[in-house]
Scaffold this active site. Structure first.
Site, PDB file in Angstrom:
ATOM      1  N   PRO A 179       0.781  -1.246   0.000  1.00  0.00           N
ATOM      2  CA  PRO A 179       0.000   0.000   0.000  1.00  0.00           C
ATOM      3  C   PRO A 179       0.811   1.293   0.000  1.00  0.00           C
ATOM      4  CG  PRO A 179       0.074  -0.903   2.204  1.00  0.00           C
ATOM      5  CD  PRO A 179       0.773  -1.901   1.308  1.00  0.00           C
ATOM      6  N   CYS A 180       1.572   1.526  -1.058  1.00  0.00           N
ATOM      7  CA  CYS A 180       2.338   2.770  -1.133  1.00  0.00           C
ATOM      8  C   CYS A 180       1.425   3.993  -1.245  1.00  0.00           C
ATOM      9  CB  CYS A 180       3.338   2.719  -2.278  1.00  0.00           C
ATOM     10  SG  CYS A 180       2.618   2.394  -3.881  1.00  0.00           S
ATOM     11  N   HIS A 181       0.147   3.781  -1.588  1.00  0.00           N
ATOM     12  CA  HIS A 181      -0.793   4.907  -1.640  1.00  0.00           C
ATOM     13  C   HIS A 181      -1.030   5.499  -0.254  1.00  0.00           C
ATOM     14  CE1 HIS A 181      -3.322   1.332  -0.951  1.00  0.00           C
ATOM     15  NE2 HIS A 181      -4.129   2.141  -0.270  1.00  0.00           N
TER      16      HIS A 181
END
Length: 154
Positions: free
Chosen positions: A120-122
């Site tokens: 989940p780099c968002h």
């Protein structure tokens, strides 16, 4: 080397191509083209099913066999990124402090992430809560959609 399997699913942020093999999920591409497919190998099929459940608001944590990280330090950084909980955000600097790294290293980790949404780099934002950039899909618009989605389904 064995041929890669793939799935192509429709999502609210665009078509997603999931690539993998019999052992793991290797790559996710947002905005891929082609006919819908669910994949043939267990990891690819599981990734497609879990991503569809995530977009339906029914899944908050992925449980998939992922491509191995090539270095112990890379594993620590990826694990730290995965540890950011559903609906939670942290700035590049904050995550860097947690992982005893530098903000630039966290930025590179996010920019090179081959598994957007699953890793989940968002959830990593700029200082002060600003959105920051996003290397997948339509960039910051995709990132904002993902963050809003997680807030709606928290």
């Amino acid at each position: 080397m064995y041929a890669r399997d793939h799935a192509l699913i429709a999502t609210p942020i665009g078509p997603m191509k999931i690539e993998g093999d019999a052992c793991s999920v290797l790559r996710v591409t947002i905005g891929a083209e082609g006919p819908p497919a669910m994949g043939a190998t267990a990891p690819v099929r599981a990734a497609a099913e879990q991503l569809l459940a995530y977009f339906a608001g029914d899944l908050k944590t992925f449980d998939l066999p992922l491509a191995p990280v090539t270095s112990p330090r890379g594993r620590v950084l990826r694990d730290g990124l995965v540890a950011l909980g559903y609906g939670e955000t942290a700035s590049y600097g904050e995550l860097a402090r947690r992982l005893q790294s530098g903000p630039r290293a966290i930025g590179q980790l996010c920019a090179r992430n081959p598994l957007p949404v699953i890793i989940p780099c968002h959830r990593v934002t700029a200082a002060g809560g600003a959105l920051g950039s996003y290397s997948a899909g339509d960039g910051p618009a995709t990132k904002q959609w993902l963050l809003d989605h997680e807030q709606r389904h928290r």
